[in-house]
Design a protein around this motif. Structure first.
Motif, mmCIF file in Angstrom:
data_model
loop_
_atom_site.group_PDB
_atom_site.id
_atom_site.type_symbol
_atom_site.label_atom_id
_atom_site.label_comp_id
_atom_site.label_asym_id
_atom_site.label_seq_id
_atom_site.Cartn_x
_atom_site.Cartn_y
_atom_site.Cartn_z
ATOM 1 N N ASP A 7 23.785 2.166 -24.991
ATOM 2 C CA ASP A 7 22.859 2.234 -23.860
ATOM 3 C C ASP A 7 22.431 0.865 -23.334
ATOM 4 N N GLY A 8 22.977 -0.220 -23.910
ATOM 5 C CA GLY A 8 22.658 -1.564 -23.445
ATOM 6 C C GLY A 8 21.540 -2.252 -24.208
ATOM 7 N N THR A 9 20.964 -1.581 -25.173
ATOM 8 C CA THR A 9 19.920 -2.186 -25.989
ATOM 9 C C THR A 9 20.547 -3.230 -26.910
ATOM 10 N N CYS A 10 20.006 -4.439 -26.909
ATOM 11 C CA CYS A 10 20.516 -5.488 -27.782
ATOM 12 C C CYS A 10 19.943 -5.278 -29.182
ATOM 13 N N LEU A 11 20.826 -5.033 -30.135
ATOM 14 C CA LEU A 11 20.411 -4.800 -31.514
ATOM 15 C C LEU A 11 20.363 -6.083 -32.324
ATOM 16 N N TYR A 12 21.170 -7.058 -31.928
ATOM 17 C CA TYR A 12 21.253 -8.310 -32.692
ATOM 18 C C TYR A 12 21.533 -9.444 -31.727
ATOM 19 N N ASN A 13 20.765 -10.508 -31.843
ATOM 20 C CA ASN A 13 20.965 -11.692 -31.015
ATOM 21 C C ASN A 13 20.713 -12.900 -31.894
ATOM 22 N N ARG A 14 21.761 -13.645 -32.152
ATOM 23 C CA ARG A 14 21.644 -14.835 -32.982
ATOM 24 C C ARG A 14 22.199 -16.019 -32.219
ATOM 25 N N THR A 15 21.378 -17.027 -32.027
ATOM 26 C CA THR A 15 21.818 -18.267 -31.408
ATOM 27 C C THR A 15 22.065 -19.269 -32.519
ATOM 28 N N PHE A 16 23.292 -19.790 -32.570
ATOM 29 C CA PHE A 16 23.646 -20.765 -33.592
ATOM 30 C C PHE A 16 23.369 -22.180 -33.095
ATOM 31 N N THR A 17 23.857 -22.491 -31.925
ATOM 32 C CA THR A 17 23.558 -23.748 -31.250
ATOM 33 C C THR A 17 23.460 -23.440 -29.768
ATOM 34 N N SER A 18 22.727 -24.231 -29.063
ATOM 35 C CA SER A 18 22.535 -23.980 -27.642
ATOM 36 C C SER A 18 23.539 -24.778 -26.820
ATOM 37 N N ALA A 19 24.255 -24.080 -25.946
ATOM 38 C CA ALA A 19 25.228 -24.730 -25.070
ATOM 39 C C ALA A 19 24.513 -25.476 -23.948
ATOM 40 N N VAL A 20 23.474 -24.884 -23.453
ATOM 41 C CA VAL A 20 22.682 -25.473 -22.370
ATOM 42 C C VAL A 20 21.217 -25.162 -22.640
ATOM 43 N N PRO A 21 20.324 -25.939 -22.093
ATOM 44 C CA PRO A 21 18.901 -25.620 -22.268
ATOM 45 C C PRO A 21 18.593 -24.242 -21.681
ATOM 46 N N PRO A 22 17.808 -23.442 -22.370
ATOM 47 C CA PRO A 22 17.520 -22.099 -21.865
ATOM 48 C C PRO A 22 16.744 -22.140 -20.563
ATOM 49 N N LEU B 288 20.916 -9.771 -18.870
ATOM 50 C CA LEU B 288 21.859 -10.344 -17.909
ATOM 51 C C LEU B 288 23.294 -10.313 -18.441
ATOM 52 N N VAL B 289 23.481 -10.660 -19.707
ATOM 53 C CA VAL B 289 24.828 -10.650 -20.306
ATOM 54 C C VAL B 289 25.375 -9.233 -20.323
ATOM 55 N N TYR B 290 24.578 -8.273 -20.781
ATOM 56 C CA TYR B 290 25.057 -6.889 -20.832
ATOM 57 C C TYR B 290 25.340 -6.363 -19.426
ATOM 58 N N GLY B 291 24.476 -6.664 -18.480
ATOM 59 C CA GLY B 291 24.676 -6.222 -17.097
ATOM 60 C C GLY B 291 25.959 -6.781 -16.507
ATOM 61 N N MET B 292 26.242 -8.052 -16.780
ATOM 62 C CA MET B 292 27.468 -8.667 -16.288
ATOM 63 C C MET B 292 28.687 -7.967 -16.899
ATOM 64 N N LEU B 293 28.663 -7.745 -18.222
ATOM 65 C CA LEU B 293 29.786 -7.086 -18.882
ATOM 66 C C LEU B 293 29.971 -5.660 -18.359
ATOM 67 N N PHE B 294 28.878 -4.940 -18.218
ATOM 68 C CA PHE B 294 28.938 -3.568 -17.717
ATOM 69 C C PHE B 294 29.549 -3.535 -16.322
ATOM 70 N N SER B 295 29.100 -4.430 -15.443
ATOM 71 C CA SER B 295 29.603 -4.475 -14.072
ATOM 72 C C SER B 295 31.088 -4.814 -14.027
ATOM 73 N N LEU B 296 31.504 -5.788 -14.826
ATOM 74 C CA LEU B 296 32.922 -6.161 -14.848
ATOM 75 C C LEU B 296 33.794 -5.040 -15.408
ATOM 76 N N LYS B 297 33.301 -4.340 -16.427
ATOM 77 C CA LYS B 297 34.069 -3.223 -16.988
ATOM 78 C C LYS B 297 34.227 -2.099 -15.953
ATOM 79 N N THR C 67 34.534 -10.523 -26.001
ATOM 80 C CA THR C 67 33.846 -9.253 -26.161
ATOM 81 C C THR C 67 34.792 -8.148 -26.609
ATOM 82 N N THR C 68 34.237 -7.196 -27.297
ATOM 83 C CA THR C 68 34.958 -5.978 -27.657
ATOM 84 C C THR C 68 33.950 -4.848 -27.723
ATOM 85 N N THR C 69 34.439 -3.649 -27.456
ATOM 86 C CA THR C 69 33.607 -2.464 -27.594
ATOM 87 C C THR C 69 34.244 -1.573 -28.645
ATOM 88 N N SER C 70 33.462 -1.193 -29.632
ATOM 89 C CA SER C 70 33.964 -0.402 -30.754
ATOM 90 C C SER C 70 34.112 1.061 -30.344
#
Length: 124
Positions: free
Chosen positions: A21-36, A46-55, A84-87
């Protein structure tokens, strides 16, 4: 070597796991690519919405019509790539990585391994 240990080559920035349903269950940032620039929760949406739209868009862009719909495996936005992958159970796993150091990796295999560990350790 621990069989449940997932080794990843290249620079990994984030690992996100979403429910169907798009709920993020796990979010782990290891290092930051850009300042948030947005809050963590907003970025998850935003990430889930982008993936959903592209799919949703992929079937209309596919040059062939087959029984199996096309799959979205990565989005390359140099110098970063989203893998990305969807199980089969509907979990969407996203790795945000440095594209330069990760081209030689078998990301499908690594995402599958992450899914196996996730289902074995968290879901069960």
């Amino acid at each position: 070597m621990n069989p449940n240990r997932v080794t990843l080559a290249g620079q990994i920035y984030d690992l996100l796991i979403y429910r169907r349903d798009g709920t993020c269950l796990y979010n782990r940032t290891f290092t930051s690519a850009v300042p948030p620039t947005v809050e963590k929760e907003e970025r998850e949406k935003l990430v889930y919405g982008m993936l959903f739209s592209l799919k949703e868009l992929l079937p209309s862009l596919s040059p062939t019509t087959s029984a199996a719909p096309p799959t979205l495996k990565s989005i390359n936005l140099p110098p970063l790539t989203l893998y990305t992958t969807t199980s089969p159970t509907g979990y969407t796993i996203v790795l945000h990585a440095n594209a330069a150091g990760s081209s030689h990796c078998d990301w499908d295999e690594r995402l599958r391994k992450i899914y196996e560990v996730w289902t074995e350790k968290v879901v069960m």
